[in-house]
Scaffold this motif. Structure first.
Motif, mmCIF file in Angstrom:
data_model
loop_
_atom_site.group_PDB
_atom_site.id
_atom_site.type_symbol
_atom_site.label_atom_id
_atom_site.label_comp_id
_atom_site.label_asym_id
_atom_site.label_seq_id
_atom_site.Cartn_x
_atom_site.Cartn_y
_atom_site.Cartn_z
ATOM 1 N N UNK A 119 -42.800 42.126 -32.952
ATOM 2 C CA UNK A 119 -42.047 43.146 -33.677
ATOM 3 C C UNK A 119 -40.793 43.553 -32.897
ATOM 4 N N UNK A 120 -40.940 43.764 -31.596
ATOM 5 C CA UNK A 120 -39.798 44.144 -30.761
ATOM 6 C C UNK A 120 -38.785 42.996 -30.686
ATOM 7 N N UNK A 130 -32.308 41.126 -34.626
ATOM 8 C CA UNK A 130 -31.501 41.855 -35.611
ATOM 9 C C UNK A 130 -30.400 42.646 -34.917
ATOM 10 N N UNK A 131 -30.727 43.271 -33.795
ATOM 11 C CA UNK A 131 -29.721 44.035 -33.042
ATOM 12 C C UNK A 131 -28.603 43.115 -32.573
ATOM 13 N N UNK A 173 -22.447 41.470 -27.086
ATOM 14 C CA UNK A 173 -22.534 41.715 -25.645
ATOM 15 C C UNK A 173 -23.964 41.983 -25.169
ATOM 16 N N UNK A 174 -24.892 42.014 -26.061
ATOM 17 C CA UNK A 174 -26.326 42.164 -25.768
ATOM 18 C C UNK A 174 -26.700 43.546 -25.225
ATOM 19 N N UNK A 175 -25.837 44.529 -25.406
ATOM 20 C CA UNK A 175 -26.171 45.876 -24.919
ATOM 21 C C UNK A 175 -27.406 46.439 -25.599
ATOM 22 N N UNK A 199 -34.234 45.108 -25.658
ATOM 23 C CA UNK A 199 -35.346 44.847 -26.578
ATOM 24 C C UNK A 199 -36.049 43.535 -26.226
ATOM 25 N N UNK A 200 -35.280 42.502 -25.911
ATOM 26 C CA UNK A 200 -35.896 41.244 -25.476
ATOM 27 C C UNK A 200 -36.702 41.456 -24.194
#
Length: 115
Positions: free
Chosen positions: A63-64, A70-71, A79-81, A86-87
């Motif tokens: 789920x995370x 999605x984020x 930029x993966x902020x 979450x990953x």
């Protein structure tokens, strides 16, 4: 298209159902007649091998991870902020939590098998 409010209400209801299910597990863990073998089996059940569908923690990690993907799609500069934490959270759930549950289960019941 699903409205924001409808989706949020559905997510809240699902989270409430999950919370009630977790409360039932907690009640079972607090039972007076639980022994080490049974506790170990419960811990193993909560975190099965991630190659096998099932287990609470792998499902939560999935789920995370879905939220992370999605984020990432929504991040303006990619930029993966938002997605990176979450990953990382998903990896911690799977690796750290799962590993510790397995260690505890082996300590409680070294001869136990995942049923």
């Amino acid at each position: 298209m699903t409205s924001f409010r409808t989706r949020l209400d559905r997510i809240r209801a699902s989270a409430c159902i999950a919370t009630l299910a977790l409360q039932q597990i907690e009640d079972d863990l607090n039972a007076d007649d639980i022994d080490a073998h049974e506790l170990a089996a419960i811990l193993r059940e909560l975190h099965e091998d991630i190659d096998v569908p099932g287990g609470l923690f792998p499902a939560l990690a999935q789920l995370v991870s879905t939220a992370a993907r999605r984020a990432y799609q929504m991040e303006p500069d990619r930029d993966c902020e938002a997605s990176w934490p979450l990953h990382e959270a998903a990896a911690l759930i799977t690796d750290t939590t799962g590993q510790r549950l397995n260690w505890a289960a082996r300590s409680l019941d070294p001869q136990g098998d995942v049923e």
